[in-house]
Design an enzyme around this catalytic site. Structure first.
Site, PDB file in Angstrom:
ATOM      1  N   GLU A  83      -1.567 -10.206  -6.675  1.00 59.20           N
ATOM      2  CA  GLU A  83      -2.059 -10.742  -4.882  1.00 59.20           C
ATOM      3  C   GLU A  83      -0.493 -10.611  -4.675  1.00 59.20           C
ATOM      4  OE1 GLU A  83      -1.391 -12.644  -2.654  1.00 59.20           O
ATOM      5  OE2 GLU A  83      -1.247 -14.999  -2.777  1.00 59.20           O
ATOM      6  N   GLU A  98       3.661  -6.651   2.272  1.00 59.32           N
ATOM      7  CA  GLU A  98       4.360  -6.731   1.569  1.00 59.32           C
ATOM      8  C   GLU A  98       4.295  -5.915   0.209  1.00 59.32           C
ATOM      9  OE1 GLU A  98       3.422 -10.501  -0.778  1.00 59.32           O
ATOM     10  OE2 GLU A  98       4.021 -11.547   1.732  1.00 59.32           O
TER      11      GLU A  98
END
Length: 691
Positions: free
Chosen positions: A144, A153
């Site tokens: 995730e 990210e």
């Protein structure tokens, strides 16, 4: 060991670095993190759970041991799901040490410690082998690593490395794939978030209208590639016109080798309507299984077959990408829509059928050449382009600006100095604190043939001398006020300090606009925003209460009695009390030397769950003209609120552990104690539920 943290100082208008305890950084990160929001995302958690169960089942059917690699494990939730589903062993990687420590405790508390190994490293530092962090490569990859933009990210380089070194060639992956979508729209409201637009001013004495125009380089500037992530589900459908259908832009298959190299993905699509292509709205979904039966989507309400009961989440929203330039298109015209990306960001470009593409993807990244996009955020552009707001300032200025007025404006990149000059002031000075805002203002003045007519200083107020003003005294001091360093509404009280520093340069009968400000507060019930600060306790059957304790501990460390900024137009709430004036600030007087203290209570008028208090500033330009950074109109009879879309309001959350189920009309109130400390410009505040 100490750490230094930047904070807005309302007494200087600057970001100043303050020494803090060595633990402050990580407490800040935890207190302001999205961990609670993710744990409350039932749709996400259920889909991951089902996807992991299916992946483990597929591996077991092949007669293999199920070895899981969980990158970015956070609480260890996904690893625990894998073990419950029958995985033989899990390697759970978490680079943030406080998070890795609590993950270990959570795993142990749930009695999975013998099958889950927490590795406190970045995934690219993990080793495999008899003496390595992992004894063997995994055959199930669970991650995730996604943000609103999907790749922001560092998902791509993490996947690329994992497939090279940490997982087997034919591994299962959860999620299995991601798909990025886009839709071109025309939107006057959104385009106003992107650059300064022409601003009309009606002049006095029958002199007609004058239009303030942005400089040519600002009009032509491509802006920046930075995404504007917002809750698109709160944007009214009347505020944009779709020009294409929803377009599938590209897919990433996480079960195979992933490349982090810059790439372009171009899709040909017909225009479904004529208009100006200004914005690409974008979102993604993830398939947890190869067949695509377990899907988690970020699609906004109009792009869903059933727009009801959409899972609310704040850790994944939707994206607004401004095109480098607005392109006129005709219905039926063939368009080439390109999404380009590097390791961490995406940007969009639209070309007509006859246009050609640059082969170098990175050469096409939008870069600001006008400096305005470096000075102004999206809310600030919206504020500068707000017609009603500008009309209010112009109306107020008309009451104070006279033919002999010597005016000085103090606000970063404000157009009020141009307004004052065009309304007939004898002399206008514009005080800019930074070199960037000075350069931007000088370009705007030059574009409007006002260079030399409005004098721009790049100085702090305390540095100004009578010589700078040719020994003239300022008769009208003007501010919005707005300063780029302000994070919370009351940080713009720097205007009051600037007014105090300039006291010796003001005439004996000077006028100040705004003449005063009010700090207002209102108790509210949030529809969903409360979730970001609410304990989870049990998530998908796993006890994660230690994470709740960790967050609460970090909130108590420093932040618990502080408000935090949120753009509440994106986060619906109901007023449970009327707005209450907490403090007032008289700009006609200098900043006082002693603290200003106020206590009182707000009566709760409606039933509901009181999640906290919203705070904002109202500025009284004149006796009868006010500008609000909070409510744009009185709340409805049912408590529904409309918030200023150009400002972030302050939100003081109550300790969620004390939320009552319901309230009874007239039997409850919120007590408050608020102190303004002039020496620091800070507000100390405490709000409590009271009988």
């Amino acid at each position: 060991m100490k750490t230094f943290c930047g904070r807005a100082n309302p007494t200087t208008g600057a970001i100043e670095w303050e020494e803090e305890d060595e633990d402050y950084d990580y407490h800040q990160e935890i207190a302001r993190s999205s961990y609670a929001d993710m744990l409350h995302d039932k749709d996400r958690n259920e889909k991951y759970h089902r996807g992991i169960q299916a992946a483990v089942c597929r591996v077991k059917k092949r007669g293999q041991r199920a070895i899981v690699l969980d990158i970015g494990t956070g609480t260890g939730l996904l690893s625990m799901m894998a073990v419950r589903a029958g995985a033989d062993y899990c390697y759970a990687i978490e680079v943030f040490k406080p998070m890795a420590d609590v993950a270990q405790k959570i795993v142990n508390k749930n009695e999975f410690g013998n099958k889950i190994k927490i590795i406190n490293k970045h995934s690219t530092e993990v080793t495999v082998g008899p003496d390595g962090d992992m004894s063997c490569q995994a055959n199930i990859l669970v991650t995730e690593l996604f943000d609103t933009e999907l790749i922001g990210e560092g998902a791509l380089p993490s996947y690329e490395h994992a497939h090279k070194y940490l997982v087997q060639e034919e591994c299962e992956a959860v999620p299995h794939r991601a798909t990025v979508y886009a839709q071109l729209v025309e939107s006057e409201r959104m385009w106003a978030w992107n650059k300064v637009l022409p601003i009309p001013i009606r002049l006095e004495g029958g002199k007609g209208e004058r239009v303030i125009v942005p400089p040519g380089d600002m009009q032509a500037c491509a802006g920046t590639s930075c995404v504007y992530d917002i809750q698109l589900n709160q944007v009214n459908r009347n505020h944009f016109t779709t020009l294409t259908e929803v377009i599938e832009i590209f897919r990433v298959d996480f079960s195979k080798a992933v490349s982090s190299s810059p790439a372009r993905h171009t899709v040909q699509t017909p225009a479904t309507a004529s208009g100006l292509a200004q914005v690409a709205l974008s979102w993604w979904d993830i398939d947890m299984d190869p067949e695509g039966n377990i899907k988690c989507t970020m699609a906004p309400y109009w792009a869903r077959p059933t727009p009801d009961n959409i899972q609310w989440r704040d850790h994944w929203m939707q994206c607004v990408y401004f095109l480098p330039k607005a392109i006129p298109i005709l219905e039926g015209e063939c368009l080439h829509v390109s999404a380009m990306h590097d390791n961490y960001s995406l940007w969009y470009k639209v070309e007509l059928g006859s246009d050609t593409c640059d082969d170098d993807v990175l050469n096409e990244r939008p870069l600001c050449s006008c400096q305005a996009h470096l000075m102004c955020n999206r809310q600030r552009f919206g504020e500068l382009n707000d017609h009603r707001r500008n009309e209010a300032y112009i109306k107020a200025l008309k009451t104070v600006v006279k033919p002999d007025s010597v005016c000085m404006t103090i606000s970063d990149g404000s157009l009020l100095s141009l307004f004052a000059h065009l309304l007939g002031a004898a002399q206008v000075y514009n005080l800019e604190i930074s070199a960037m805002s000075r350069r931007v203002m000088e370009k705007i003045l030059e574009a409007n043939k006002l260079a030399g007519k409005v004098i721009v200083f790049e100085k702090r107020p305390e540095q100004l001398t009578p010589v700078d003003l040719d020994n003239k005294q300022v008769s009208v001091l003007i501010g919005e006020p707005f300063f780029t360093t302000s994070l919370l509404p009351w940080h713009n009280l720097y205007f009051w300090y600037a007014r105090t520093y300039l006291a010796k340069l003001l005439s004996s009968e000077f006028t100040v606009l705004p003449q005063s400000a009010k700090l207002l507060a209102m108790a509210v019930e949030f529809e969903n925003l409360w979730r970001i600060r609410a304990p989870c306790g049990v998530c998908e059957g796993f006890n994660v209460s230690l994470m709740d304790d960790m967050i609460q501990n970090s909130l108590n460390f420093r932040e618990y009695q502080e408000a935090e900024p949120h753009p509440l137009w994106e986060y619906p709430c109901r007023a449970l009390s009327d707005p209450c004036q907490i403090l007032s600030f008289d700009f006609r007087q200098e900043v006082p030397e002693q603290p200003v203290y106020c206590t009182g209570s707000m009566k709760l008028l409606r039933s509901g769950t009181c999640h906290g208090v919203v705070l904002w500033m109202d500025y009284c330009l004149t006796n009868d003209i006010c500008i609000s950074t909070g409510l744009t109109s009185p709340h409805s009879n049912t408590g529904d609120c409309d918030w200023n879309p150009h400002c972030k309001q302050g939100v003081y959350f109550f300790n969620s552990a004390t939320y009552p189920k319901t309230l009874t009309d007239g039997l409850n109130s919120v007590a408050y104690s608020v102190t303004f400390h002039p020496e620091t410009g800070k507000l100390g505040m405490d709000f409590k539920r009271a009988p």
